[in-house]
Design a protein around this motif. Structure first.
Motif, PDB file in Angstrom:
ATOM      1  N   THR A 197     -39.385  -2.676 -45.271  1.00  0.00           N
ATOM      2  CA  THR A 197     -38.576  -1.535 -44.826  1.00  0.00           C
ATOM      3  C   THR A 197     -37.676  -1.861 -43.635  1.00  0.00           C
ATOM      4  N   GLU A 198     -37.513  -3.120 -43.312  1.00  0.00           N
ATOM      5  CA  GLU A 198     -36.658  -3.508 -42.184  1.00  0.00           C
ATOM      6  C   GLU A 198     -35.251  -3.820 -42.686  1.00  0.00           C
ATOM      7  N   ALA A 199     -34.355  -2.864 -42.496  1.00  0.00           N
ATOM      8  CA  ALA A 199     -32.986  -2.986 -43.006  1.00  0.00           C
ATOM      9  C   ALA A 199     -32.273  -4.222 -42.466  1.00  0.00           C
ATOM     10  N   LYS A 255     -29.866   1.377 -48.367  1.00  0.00           N
ATOM     11  CA  LYS A 255     -30.832   2.394 -48.783  1.00  0.00           C
ATOM     12  C   LYS A 255     -31.738   2.751 -47.605  1.00  0.00           C
ATOM     13  N   LEU A 256     -32.115   1.725 -46.832  1.00  0.00           N
ATOM     14  CA  LEU A 256     -32.989   1.940 -45.677  1.00  0.00           C
ATOM     15  C   LEU A 256     -32.227   2.417 -44.441  1.00  0.00           C
ATOM     16  N   HIS A 268     -30.477  -2.896 -50.643  1.00  0.00           N
ATOM     17  CA  HIS A 268     -31.743  -2.533 -49.990  1.00  0.00           C
ATOM     18  C   HIS A 268     -31.468  -2.086 -48.557  1.00  0.00           C
ATOM     19  N   CYS A 269     -30.603  -2.824 -47.881  1.00  0.00           N
ATOM     20  CA  CYS A 269     -30.277  -2.514 -46.488  1.00  0.00           C
ATOM     21  C   CYS A 269     -29.713  -1.106 -46.343  1.00  0.00           C
TER      22      CYS A 269
END
Length: 186
Positions: A99-101, A136-137, A133-134
C-alpha cells in the motif's frame, strides 16, 4: 545484505560490536533497525548514497524483516542507475507492504528507465502497471499522472495519455514533462 559477499573476520567482529552497542542503546533490535532506516533515508535525501547504503545495511543486520530496508536498497540502486538490480528489491518491499504509493512509483521509474535503455515494450507496460497501483493508492499524486501521460505517449493510442495529462493538469500542471505536453497537444 547489500553486497552479498562473505564477510572477513574483521567485518564479523565489527557486526558483533555494532549489535552489542545497539542492544545497549535501544530497547529492541526492531526499534534500532527503524532508527537506522530513518538515518538511511536522511542520507539518501542528501545524496550521500554510500552512507545511506551503510545505514540500510545496519538496519537489515538488526532486523532483516524490516520491509523498509528493501525499499531503501532499491532507491539507492535506482539513484545509481542500477535499475535492473533495483526491481527485485522494490518487489520484495511491495510484497510486504503493497500500500505504499511512493514505492510503486519508484518501481515504475526503474521499469521506465529500463525501457529507455532497451526499448522493450514489456518494460514500459510494467512501468504503467506500477503507476496505476500508485495512483490508485494516491489519487492526488500529480507527478504519477504526469508519468502515466508520458508512458502512454509512446503508444499509438494517445487517448490514455491525454486522459492522464488532463488529470495531472488538474492537480498540478508542472508535474508533466514539457516535451510530453508538446507531443500530446500537437
Amino acid at each position: 545484505m547489500y553486497g552479498r559477499a562473505p564477510k572477513c573476520p574483521e567485518q564479523v567482529r565489527a557486526d558483533t560490536e555494532f549489535l552489542a552497542a545497539c542492544d545497549k542503546q535501544f530497547p529492541s533490535r526492531k526499534l534500532a533497525s527503524e532508527h537506522h532506516v530513518s538515518k538511511g533515508w536522511e542520507y539518501f535525501q542528501q545524496r550521500q548514497l554510500d552512507t545511506a547504503i551503510m545505514r540500510f545495511n545496519q538496519a537489515w543486520l538488526l532486523d532483516s524483516t524490516n520491509a523498509t530496508v528493501y525499499w531503501g536498497f532499491a532507491s539507492v540502486l535506482g539513484m545509481r542507475q542500477q535499475y535492473r538490480a533495483s526491481v527485485p528489491l522494490f518487489k520484495k518491499y511491495l510484497a510486504l507492504n503493497p500500500t505504499e504509493a511512493n514505492a510503486w512509483q519508484g518501481l515504475s521509474t526503474s521499469y521506465g528507465q529500463m525501457f529507455f535503455q532497451t526499448k522493450d515494450v514489456a518494460l514500459l507496460q510494467n512501468s504503467i502497471e506500477a503507476l496505476k497501483h500508485c495512483v490508485k493508492l494516491a489519487p492526488q499524486n500529480a507527478r504519477a499522472y504526469g508519468q502515466l501521460a508520458g508512458a502512454y505517449s509512446y503508444f499509438i493510442q494517445r487517448d490514455s495519455a491525454r486522459k492522464y495529462l488532463a488529470i495531472a493538469d488538474r492537480l498540478n500542471p508542472s508535474a508533466v514533462n514539457p516535451e510530453v505536453r508538446k507531443m500530446l497537444t500537437q
